[in-house]
Design a protein around this motif. Structure first.
Motif, PDB file in Angstrom:
ATOM      1  N   LEU A  84       0.884  -1.165   0.000  1.00  0.00           N
ATOM      2  CA  LEU A  84       0.000   0.000   0.000  1.00  0.00           C
ATOM      3  C   LEU A  84       0.921   1.213   0.000  1.00  0.00           C
ATOM      4  O   LEU A  84       1.482   1.566   1.032  1.00  0.00           O
ATOM      5  CB  LEU A  84      -0.862  -0.045   1.264  1.00  0.00           C
ATOM      6  CG  LEU A  84      -1.918   1.001   1.463  1.00  0.00           C
ATOM      7  CD1 LEU A  84      -2.978   0.890   0.384  1.00  0.00           C
ATOM      8  CD2 LEU A  84      -2.562   0.832   2.822  1.00  0.00           C
ATOM      9  N   ILE A 140      -1.537  -1.768  -4.023  1.00  0.00           N
ATOM     10  CA  ILE A 140      -2.499  -0.662  -4.044  1.00  0.00           C
ATOM     11  C   ILE A 140      -1.720   0.641  -3.977  1.00  0.00           C
ATOM     12  O   ILE A 140      -0.844   0.805  -3.124  1.00  0.00           O
ATOM     13  CB  ILE A 140      -3.471  -0.743  -2.856  1.00  0.00           C
ATOM     14  CG1 ILE A 140      -4.244  -2.059  -2.889  1.00  0.00           C
ATOM     15  CG2 ILE A 140      -4.429   0.453  -2.856  1.00  0.00           C
ATOM     16  CD1 ILE A 140      -5.075  -2.298  -1.647  1.00  0.00           C
ATOM     17  N   PHE A 199      -6.082   6.017  -2.607  1.00  0.00           N
ATOM     18  CA  PHE A 199      -6.979   4.920  -2.927  1.00  0.00           C
ATOM     19  C   PHE A 199      -8.308   5.179  -2.233  1.00  0.00           C
ATOM     20  O   PHE A 199      -8.392   5.970  -1.298  1.00  0.00           O
ATOM     21  CB  PHE A 199      -6.392   3.581  -2.454  1.00  0.00           C
ATOM     22  CG  PHE A 199      -6.072   3.591  -0.990  1.00  0.00           C
ATOM     23  CD1 PHE A 199      -7.030   3.243  -0.054  1.00  0.00           C
ATOM     24  CD2 PHE A 199      -4.820   3.986  -0.547  1.00  0.00           C
ATOM     25  CE1 PHE A 199      -6.738   3.278   1.306  1.00  0.00           C
ATOM     26  CE2 PHE A 199      -4.515   4.027   0.810  1.00  0.00           C
ATOM     27  CZ  PHE A 199      -5.483   3.678   1.738  1.00  0.00           C
ATOM     28  N   GLU A 231     -11.832   0.371  -2.779  1.00  0.00           N
ATOM     29  CA  GLU A 231     -10.715  -0.298  -3.451  1.00  0.00           C
ATOM     30  C   GLU A 231      -9.903  -1.119  -2.444  1.00  0.00           C
ATOM     31  O   GLU A 231      -9.543  -2.272  -2.700  1.00  0.00           O
ATOM     32  CB  GLU A 231      -9.824   0.745  -4.126  1.00  0.00           C
ATOM     33  CG  GLU A 231      -8.616   0.178  -4.829  1.00  0.00           C
ATOM     34  CD  GLU A 231      -7.696   1.242  -5.401  1.00  0.00           C
ATOM     35  OE1 GLU A 231      -6.694   0.844  -6.030  1.00  0.00           O
ATOM     36  OE2 GLU A 231      -7.937   2.451  -5.222  1.00  0.00           O
ATOM     37  N   SER A 265      -9.734  -5.289  -2.365  1.00  0.00           N
ATOM     38  CA  SER A 265      -8.459  -5.983  -2.501  1.00  0.00           C
ATOM     39  C   SER A 265      -8.229  -6.922  -1.329  1.00  0.00           C
ATOM     40  O   SER A 265      -7.781  -8.075  -1.503  1.00  0.00           O
ATOM     41  CB  SER A 265      -7.318  -4.958  -2.610  1.00  0.00           C
ATOM     42  OG  SER A 265      -6.108  -5.626  -2.863  1.00  0.00           O
TER      43      SER A 265
END
Length: 121
Positions: free
Chosen positions: A81, A102, A106, A110, A114
């Motif tokens: 992330l 990711i 975001f 989302e 995920s």
């Protein structure tokens, strides 16, 4: 209740993600850097790990490499992330062994999609 370890050095980002995950019904364990995150991964063996890449102590790549070398936690789904959003960064992260990648910024949807995808594998 599924547990998620969040390794993120930015306090505001970490707080926001913790809130999103808690509201979605996850038990959230947070860590402010890679070293603490690795210690918590070993201690708690969460169901999934979310990890930033650029951090003090240990960066995300080092965290993932160490997790992959530990037989007791190497099975845990791992999601980068991060703000490192160019195609080469994404490719490197996935080649390093992350299950997903990711990019920041975001949406909460989302992020949750995920996570759900990885937990349902």
């Amino acid at each position: 209740m599924k547990s998620i370890l969040l390794i993120e050095d930015n306090n505001d980002v970490r707080s926001n993600i913790v809130e999103i995950l808690a509201l979605a019904g996850y038990n959230v364990i947070s860590a402010e850097n890679g070293k603490v995150g690795l210690e918590k991964a070993i201690k708690y063996s969460p169901d999934l790990i979310l990890c930033d890449i650029v951090m003090p102590a240990l960066n995300g790549y080092e965290v993932l490499k160490t997790i992959q070398a530990n037989i007791s936690i190497k099975h845990i789904p791992f999601i980068f992330l991060t703000a490192k959003a160019n195609n080469d960064d994404i490719k490197k992260g996935l080649e390093f062994g992350a299950d997903a990648y990711i990019t920041k910024p975001f949406s909460g949807i989302e992020l949750l999609n995920s996570i759900s995808c990885q937990l349902n594998k």
